[in-house]
Design a protein around this motif. Structure first.
Motif, PDB file in Angstrom:
ATOM      1  N   GLU A   1       3.477   2.151   2.940  1.00 38.95           N
ATOM      2  CA  GLU A   1       4.500   3.179   2.824  1.00 38.95           C
ATOM      3  C   GLU A   1       3.862   4.504   2.423  1.00 38.95           C
ATOM      4  N   ARG A   2       4.243   5.536   3.140  1.00 37.31           N
ATOM      5  CA  ARG A   2       3.751   6.885   2.869  1.00 37.31           C
ATOM      6  C   ARG A   2       4.800   7.631   2.050  1.00 37.31           C
ATOM      7  N   LEU A   3       4.380   8.231   0.947  1.00 35.41           N
ATOM      8  CA  LEU A   3       5.308   8.997   0.118  1.00 35.41           C
ATOM      9  C   LEU A   3       5.880  10.148   0.930  1.00 35.41           C
ATOM     10  N   ALA A   4       7.195  10.312   0.823  1.00 32.63           N
ATOM     11  CA  ALA A   4       7.868  11.416   1.496  1.00 32.63           C
ATOM     12  C   ALA A   4       8.442  12.328   0.424  1.00 32.63           C
ATOM     13  N   ILE A   5       8.081  13.575   0.512  1.00 32.23           N
ATOM     14  CA  ILE A   5       8.545  14.549  -0.464  1.00 32.23           C
ATOM     15  C   ILE A   5       9.898  15.084  -0.019  1.00 32.23           C
ATOM     16  N   ILE A   6      10.865  15.049  -0.919  1.00 31.80           N
ATOM     17  CA  ILE A   6      12.191  15.578  -0.621  1.00 31.80           C
ATOM     18  C   ILE A   6      12.074  17.088  -0.462  1.00 31.80           C
ATOM     19  N   GLY A   7      12.581  17.582   0.649  1.00 37.17           N
ATOM     20  CA  GLY A   7      12.511  19.012   0.908  1.00 37.17           C
ATOM     21  C   GLY A   7      11.244  19.419   1.631  1.00 37.17           C
ATOM     22  N   GLY A   8      10.442  18.463   2.040  1.00 33.54           N
ATOM     23  CA  GLY A   8       9.229  18.782   2.781  1.00 33.54           C
ATOM     24  C   GLY A   8       8.028  18.995   1.879  1.00 33.54           C
ATOM     25  N   GLU A   9       6.892  19.049   2.489  1.00 27.33           N
ATOM     26  CA  GLU A   9       5.622  19.168   1.779  1.00 27.33           C
ATOM     27  C   GLU A   9       5.314  20.634   1.499  1.00 27.33           C
ATOM     28  N   ASP A  10       5.109  20.949   0.242  1.00 27.02           N
ATOM     29  CA  ASP A  10       4.651  22.280  -0.131  1.00 27.02           C
ATOM     30  C   ASP A  10       3.216  22.106  -0.609  1.00 27.02           C
ATOM     31  N   GLN A  11       2.279  22.429   0.242  1.00 21.02           N
ATOM     32  CA  GLN A  11       0.876  22.188  -0.077  1.00 21.02           C
ATOM     33  C   GLN A  11       0.372  23.041  -1.226  1.00 21.02           C
TER      34      GLN A  11
ATOM     35  N   ILE B   1       0.876  -1.174   0.000  1.00 26.27           N
ATOM     36  CA  ILE B   1       0.000   0.000   0.000  1.00 26.27           C
ATOM     37  C   ILE B   1       0.910   1.219   0.000  1.00 26.27           C
ATOM     38  N   ILE B   2       0.771   2.047  -1.014  1.00 29.34           N
ATOM     39  CA  ILE B   2       1.576   3.260  -1.121  1.00 29.34           C
ATOM     40  C   ILE B   2       0.623   4.441  -1.164  1.00 29.34           C
ATOM     41  N   ILE B   3       0.831   5.379  -0.246  1.00 30.99           N
ATOM     42  CA  ILE B   3      -0.105   6.496  -0.126  1.00 30.99           C
ATOM     43  C   ILE B   3       0.610   7.832  -0.062  1.00 30.99           C
ATOM     44  N   HIS B   4      -0.144   8.865  -0.370  1.00 26.94           N
ATOM     45  CA  HIS B   4       0.232  10.239  -0.052  1.00 26.94           C
ATOM     46  C   HIS B   4      -0.880  10.748   0.851  1.00 26.94           C
ATOM     47  N   SER B   5      -0.510  11.289   1.991  1.00 26.32           N
ATOM     48  CA  SER B   5      -1.502  11.806   2.933  1.00 26.32           C
ATOM     49  C   SER B   5      -1.021  13.136   3.468  1.00 26.32           C
ATOM     50  N   MET B   6      -1.855  14.142   3.350  1.00 27.09           N
ATOM     51  CA  MET B   6      -1.492  15.475   3.824  1.00 27.09           C
ATOM     52  C   MET B   6      -2.042  15.744   5.218  1.00 27.09           C
ATOM     53  N   THR B   7      -3.257  15.298   5.485  1.00 28.68           N
ATOM     54  CA  THR B   7      -3.915  15.604   6.754  1.00 28.68           C
ATOM     55  C   THR B   7      -4.019  14.395   7.678  1.00 28.68           C
ATOM     56  N   GLY B   8      -3.687  13.225   7.170  1.00 29.61           N
ATOM     57  CA  GLY B   8      -3.821  12.003   7.955  1.00 29.61           C
ATOM     58  C   GLY B   8      -5.055  11.194   7.585  1.00 29.61           C
ATOM     59  N   ASN B   9      -5.969  11.774   6.822  1.00 32.35           N
ATOM     60  CA  ASN B   9      -7.188  11.054   6.447  1.00 32.35           C
ATOM     61  C   ASN B   9      -6.879   9.830   5.580  1.00 32.35           C
TER      62      ASN B   9
END
Length: 164
Positions: A35-45, A5-13
């Motif tokens: 596994e949660r996708l990790a953005i290099i350099g942090g999340e820029d919403q 399972i590979i996800i991107h989650s911004m708020t935890g939902n």
């Protein structure tokens, strides 16, 4: 069956939904990684261009999976730019059975959920994936818990069928 399972989650939902799916599949005896996708350099919403988003390498080897489950939030009536960046970086999915789900804060699927699923489905199909299930969780819906349970049950049913 080995499932990733590979996800991107911004708020935890999306993470919460993925955990529920993972628990359901583990209870049915499947081998799981989440596994949660990790953005290099942090999340820029505010970043909406997938070409400007870099994703850290996964620890999961997608080629070794029997089944791939992808999940992400809807952003601006579209699939998550981070998920699109991740999918854009995959060379091929070579017929891999794949499931897709999205979470959004709108009361109706046509308010972003359907288009996000379509975008993710198109990218995956272009890379050779075999899409076997999709789902949308309407986060503000009063029946959200029922939707999540139904999604997890549908994923489990399709996973069992794919394993046989």
């Amino acid at each position: 069956m080995k499932i990733g399972i590979i996800i991107h989650s911004m708020t935890g939902n999306t993470s919460l939904v993925a955990e529920r799916i993972k628990n359901r599949l583990e209870n049915e005896g499947h081998e799981l990684s989440l596994e949660r996708l990790a953005i290099i350099g942090g999340e820029d919403q505010n970043q909406s261009d997938p070409q400007k988003i870099s994703i850290e390498p996964l620890s999961t080897n997608i080629e070794e999976l029997d089944l791939l489950i992808l999940g992400g939030p809807v952003r601006g009536f579209q699939a998550s730019p981070a998920m699109k960046a991740f999918l854009g970086g995959i060379d091929k999915l070579g017929g891999k059975d794949t499931m897709i789900f999205v979470t959004h804060a709108f009361p109706f699927n046509w308010m972003g959920g359907n288009s996000a699923i379509k975008q993710m489905r198109n990218i995956c199909t272009e890379k050779g994936a075999n899409i076997i299930f999709t789902g949308i969780i309407d986060w503000k819906n009063s029946k959200r818990e029922i939707q999540i349970d139904s999604l997890a049950a549908g994923v489990a049913r399709k996973a069992t069928k794919a394993a046989s």
